[in-house]
Write a protein that holds these residues in place. Structure first.
Motif, PDB file in Angstrom:
ATOM      1  N   ARG A 121      31.213  18.445  57.197  1.00  0.00           N
ATOM      2  CA  ARG A 121      32.011  18.225  58.406  1.00  0.00           C
ATOM      3  C   ARG A 121      32.030  16.724  58.721  1.00  0.00           C
ATOM      4  NH1 ARG A 121      33.861  22.867  61.209  1.00  0.00           N
ATOM      5  NH2 ARG A 121      34.987  21.250  62.371  1.00  0.00           N
ATOM      6  N   PRO A 122      32.845  15.952  57.997  1.00  0.00           N
ATOM      7  CA  PRO A 122      32.912  14.511  58.291  1.00  0.00           C
ATOM      8  C   PRO A 122      33.408  14.210  59.699  1.00  0.00           C
ATOM      9  CG  PRO A 122      34.629  15.180  56.734  1.00  0.00           C
ATOM     10  CD  PRO A 122      33.698  16.332  56.867  1.00  0.00           C
ATOM     11  N   GLN A 161      44.904  14.568  51.461  1.00  0.00           N
ATOM     12  CA  GLN A 161      43.996  15.691  51.662  1.00  0.00           C
ATOM     13  C   GLN A 161      44.246  16.796  50.639  1.00  0.00           C
ATOM     14  OE1 GLN A 161      43.623  16.902  55.885  1.00  0.00           O
ATOM     15  NE2 GLN A 161      44.678  15.004  56.395  1.00  0.00           N
ATOM     16  N   GLY A 162      45.467  16.884  50.117  1.00  0.00           N
ATOM     17  CA  GLY A 162      45.761  17.895  49.118  1.00  0.00           C
ATOM     18  C   GLY A 162      47.257  18.003  48.893  1.00  0.00           C
ATOM     19  N   LEU A 207      44.547   4.320  48.429  1.00  0.00           N
ATOM     20  CA  LEU A 207      45.468   5.026  49.330  1.00  0.00           C
ATOM     21  C   LEU A 207      44.687   5.896  50.301  1.00  0.00           C
ATOM     22  CD1 LEU A 207      48.313   6.047  50.188  1.00  0.00           C
ATOM     23  CD2 LEU A 207      48.143   7.735  48.332  1.00  0.00           C
ATOM     24  N   ALA A 208      43.702   6.639  49.797  1.00  0.00           N
ATOM     25  CA  ALA A 208      42.903   7.507  50.666  1.00  0.00           C
ATOM     26  C   ALA A 208      42.123   6.701  51.687  1.00  0.00           C
ATOM     27  CB  ALA A 208      41.954   8.357  49.817  1.00  0.00           C
ATOM     28  N   ASN A 209      41.711   5.493  51.319  1.00  0.00           N
ATOM     29  CA  ASN A 209      40.909   4.672  52.229  1.00  0.00           C
ATOM     30  C   ASN A 209      41.699   4.165  53.427  1.00  0.00           C
ATOM     31  OD1 ASN A 209      38.665   5.003  50.614  1.00  0.00           O
ATOM     32  ND2 ASN A 209      38.902   3.041  49.561  1.00  0.00           N
ATOM     33  N   ARG A 214      38.724  13.216  55.918  1.00  0.00           N
ATOM     34  CA  ARG A 214      38.918  14.591  56.375  1.00  0.00           C
ATOM     35  C   ARG A 214      38.082  15.525  55.510  1.00  0.00           C
ATOM     36  NH1 ARG A 214      40.776  13.143  61.168  1.00  0.00           N
ATOM     37  NH2 ARG A 214      42.590  11.782  61.000  1.00  0.00           N
ATOM     38  N   GLU A 215      38.184  16.813  55.790  1.00  0.00           N
ATOM     39  CA  GLU A 215      37.359  17.796  55.093  1.00  0.00           C
ATOM     40  C   GLU A 215      37.689  17.855  53.610  1.00  0.00           C
ATOM     41  OE1 GLU A 215      36.258  22.577  55.372  1.00  0.00           O
ATOM     42  OE2 GLU A 215      37.483  21.621  56.914  1.00  0.00           O
TER      43      GLU A 215
END
Length: 827
Positions: free
Chosen positions: A67-68, A710-711, A798-800, A805-806
């Motif tokens: 759970r970030p 996230q996906g 890109l994610a940074n 998120r989860e």
């Protein structure tokens, strides 16, 4: 007890979904989080279920789930990052008393949440193949339950304040955070405008600390769960936050029994008072011993920004993901100006709840009413003083479409309801009147408020329920007659029997055992080696000038004008579908005012796909190119071949087993042209065997890189600029060499996001996606970790850009190890 100071001093917790008081299945799943705020160990979480006719059941929770989001909220608690839990149990039929308990550092079990759930096991009806009959009985039960719920008092109109009463409060300060959801900030603007109309000095401040003393001001916190978690607790310790809360009134907007509501509840016992925009929320706070008041939302001129008029019958479907705040940077949430233009041009606003709670979404409804929409909604509660079927239309969820159809076919009736609703909110539901009523209630209770908090457990004043909805007005006779037939038992049974051969129960699919998964991995690895070998052979022959595919062109190809769109259809052993696919494209092209060409790439099919494609090509009065490849090299290569051979500046990508609706190509082309996009996509409807039997939606969120990392959520069926695809290097073969086919499109969309290329979204269902029993993506998932490792190397920068998120690239963060840790993206 939730909200008690003793428990709050030690633990904090929340649930991810509402815990309903009535459920129609024995299977119960509760997920959430729990931390010891003093950083002491937690040894266990369990659920105890008691039923008077059966022995009690005890289930331990699965713990230490990532759970970030909770880690960010509790930075001083090391265990917060793994504070998630999951409880699963099969309850007994009838009344069940639930107790959730935590095992503290002394290994003592302590109850922190109680609930009562009534189980009516209607899911047994679904298991024998009658889901519509199940829905019929559920709907019938809900109607009878609602009929037995008598209003506590009659609804009263809140009229325009012409002579506001005198109040002691002359200064109002509303605190919020810029990291909050946009609609929450709009609520703050609306309430501030209402207080200003009363003559108060009202200010809306963002990311500012509250005053430690009241200084004759009413200090209001806008949605405490966001203000505290996203701002206040980053500035001051929790103890200081509790002390500041004693001078604050919490303005809450969340549905009861949600995780966000529970967070507000935990802090509510420290506040001066709590206010909620919905009477159902007020009732729930009062039931937990929290002193709560109703602050109804109403009309103010800030809503009236656009003229009223009706648009053409187009459909705009807006889906917004949960789990994180939507700010100006969130593409999935429409900006206020754009949203109001859309509402002002809409005949009907169709309202659907996000959960099973029949909660009246006040902010959303006011926006629709103020902008002149006829609102059609599924059953609601907490709508007073509005009257259903007079100011808006309220029907059961199963007949929403029939109700929309009825009013679209009768524009006068549709306009009358829209006008009545707009007139009511503008004249009798003023925001200033709601603020006035709230101030009166708050100042009346000033002498009775317990110092240091809103908890009234020790107060002598009873907390009455506030919910007082009036009964709905009657629907038009013709509509009532039409809907009654749709709600009958025989109608539900007939629908079940017609769908019996085509329905797919995804919940019944078995999960392969570890041994079976390993066997599948080995089989796919062998097939993968064959694809790699054939592709290398194809490339070596191309390099020496040898022909590796044959191109067939129909008669229309030579005389057709230069195409603006190339529809690329990838084909491999889809003989049963290729002709219907081409027919769908032909019908869609009829609505275009620009020429197209169809490019069919047959990837060395072994059935009669090629022969059927040739037959369709010859019969079509459009330019069609058919590419017969010698080597079966896979989906990515087939798409790249089609892109290179295509002549048009735009290409539309699809597989031969899928379909498009008639307006698909024109809507996507117009979006590309109007916004100069690098790509554009629409919502897809998944279906099994026939489009008459839909399974769900794909690609239903607006383009948003924060969601994308996230996906995967955008399918490959989309329109692209051809030169953009070529500049990006086409679809990548690497993924199929380390994994399997199916995620090349995700890699391509990540490249669009990495390069900040504009992507358009058409919020309508334009394309149809055929879901097979053995989907390619299921095989891809066997190699998820290998694929995500590649994505981390390519797209971690890109994610940074976004808060963690989860999930990351489709995988739970708790399952990710070395690649992310080595990059230092997450502690």
């Amino acid at each position: 007890m939730i909200g008690s100071k003793t428990f709050e001093d030690e633990f904090a917790y929340g649930f991810d979904d509402p815990i309903a008081g009535v459920t129609f299945t024995r299977a119960l799943r509760i997920s959430g989080w729990l931390v010891n705020v003093k950083a002491r160990p937690i040894h266990g979480i369990r659920l105890i279920a008691r039923n008077s006719l059966w022995p009690r059941q005890v289930r331990r929770a699965r713990r230490k789930r990532s759970r970030p989001d909770i880690a960010a909220a509790f930075p001083d608690v090391p265990d917060a990052v793994a504070s998630g839990f999951l409880l699963e149990i099969r309850l007994r039929s009838g009344r069940n008393e639930l107790s959730l308990q935590v095992q503290d550092e002394q290994k003592q079990w302590r109850t922190y949440f109680n609930a009562t759930i009534k189980v009516l096991p209607f899911d047994l009806i679904e298991k024998i193949g009658l889901p519509n009959v199940r829905d019929h009985f559920i709907s019938k039960f809900q109607r009878r339950h609602a009929a037995r719920s008598t209003p506590l008092e009659s609804a009263k109109s809140i009229r325009h304040v012409t002579e506001p009463p005198e109040f002691q409060t002359r200064r109002v300060v509303i605190y919020g955070t810029l990291r909050s959801n946009l609609f929450i900030r709009e609520v703050g603007e609306l309430v501030a405008a209402g207080f200003a109309e009363l003559g108060c000095d009202a200010k809306l401040l963002f990311d500012r600390l509250p005053e430690q003393e009241n200084n004759n001001a009413l200090q209001i916190v806008l949605t405490p769960h966001e203000y505290y978690n996203l701002f206040l607790l980053e500035q001051v310790p929790r103890k200081t936050a509790r002390e500041l809360s004693a001078n604050l009134v919490f303005l809450c907007t969340e549905q009861p029994a949600t995780g966000w509501f529970e967070q507000n509840l935990r802090w509510g016992c420290y506040a001066r008072a709590v206010a909620d925009i919905n009477p159902l929320g007020v009732d729930s706070y009062r039931s937990h011993g929290i002193r709560a008041h109703h602050l109804p939302l109403g009309y103010h001129e800030l809503f009236a920004r656009h003229a009223d008029f009706f648009s053409q019958r187009n459909c705009h479907l807006r889906f917004v993901p949960l789990g994180f705040a939507k700010t100006e940077l969130s593409r999935s949430y429409l900006p206020a100006a754009k949203r109001n233009v859309l509402l002002a041009n809409s005949k009907i606003l169709l309202n659907v709840h996000y959960s099973d709670q029949q909660y009246f979404e006040w902010h959303r409804m006011l926006l629709g009413l103020a902008n002149g929409c006829c609102i059609v909604t599924e059953n609601c509660a907490g709508y007073a003083p509005l009257v259903p079927n007079k100011h808006f239309v309220m029907v059961e969820s199963g007949v929403l479409i029939e109700a929309c159809q009825y009013y679209l076919e009768r524009p006068d009736e549709c306009a009358r309801i829209a006008a009545d609703g707009a007139e009511f909110v503008r004249t009798k539901l003023r925001q200033a009147a709601g603020c006035s009523a709230f101030l009166q209630a708050l100042e009346h209770d000033n002498n009775d408020i317990v110092p240091g908090g809103a908890s009234s457990c020790e107060s002598r004043l009873p907390l009455k329920a506030l919910h007082f909805d009036s009964p709905p007005a009657a629907l038009p006779r013709e509509l009532r007659s039409a809907l009654s037939g749709k709600r009958s038992f025989w109608s539900a049974l007939r629908k079940d029997l017609l769908e019996a051969d085509t329905s797919v129960d995804e919940s019944l699919k078995s999960v392969p055992s570890p041994e079976e998964q390993e066997r599948l991995r080995q089989e796919i690895a062998a097939k993968r080696a064959g694809y790699v070998r054939r592709r290398h052979e194809q490339e070596s022959r191309l390099n020496v000038g040898e022909q590796v595919w044959t191109i067939y062109e129909n008669a229309e190809f030579a005389r057709a004008a230069a195409p603006q769109i190339s529809v690329i259809i990838t084909l491999y052993n889809y003989a049963s579908f290729i002709e219907s696919c081409i027919e769908a494209i032909d019908r869609s092209a009829d609505l275009l005012n620009v020429p197209i060409e169809i490019v069919i790439v047959d990837d060395a099919s072994t059935d009669d796909s090629l022969a059927r494609a040739r037959r369709a090509q010859k019969s079509l009065a459009r330019a069609v190119r058919l590419v017969q490849k010698r080597f079966n090299t896979g989906l990515a290569d087939a798409r790249n071949v089609g892109t290179r051979i295509a002549r048009a500046p735009y290409v539309f990508m699809m597989d031969a087993d899928n379909l498009v609706t008639p307006p698909a190509l024109s809507f996507l082309f117009n979006t590309m042209e109007r916004y100069q996009c690098g790509a554009a996509y629409s919502i897809l409807c998944r279906f099994s065997k026939s489009p008459k039997h839909p399974l769900g939606l794909l690609s239903h969120y607006d383009w948003d890189p924060e969601i994308l990392v996230q996906g995967p959520y955008v399918d490959a069926m989309a329109m692209f600029r051809r030169d953009t695809l070529l500049e990006l290097g086409g679809y990548d073969h690497t993924l199929s060499e380390i994994g399997w086919f199916g995620w090349e499109d995700y890699d391509m969309w990540l490249r669009f996001a990495q390069n900040d290329l504009p992507v358009g979204f058409v919020p309508n269902i334009l394309c149809l996606y055929r879901q097979h029993e053995a989907s390619m993506i299921n095989s891809t998932n066997l190699f998820a970790h290998e694929l995500v490792g590649l994505f981390q190397k390519r797209y971690q920068s890109l994610a940074n850009r976004f808060a963690p998120r989860e999930k990351l690239f489709g995988i739970d963060r708790e399952k990710l190890t070395a690649p992310i840790e080595m990059n230092g993206a997450i502690s």
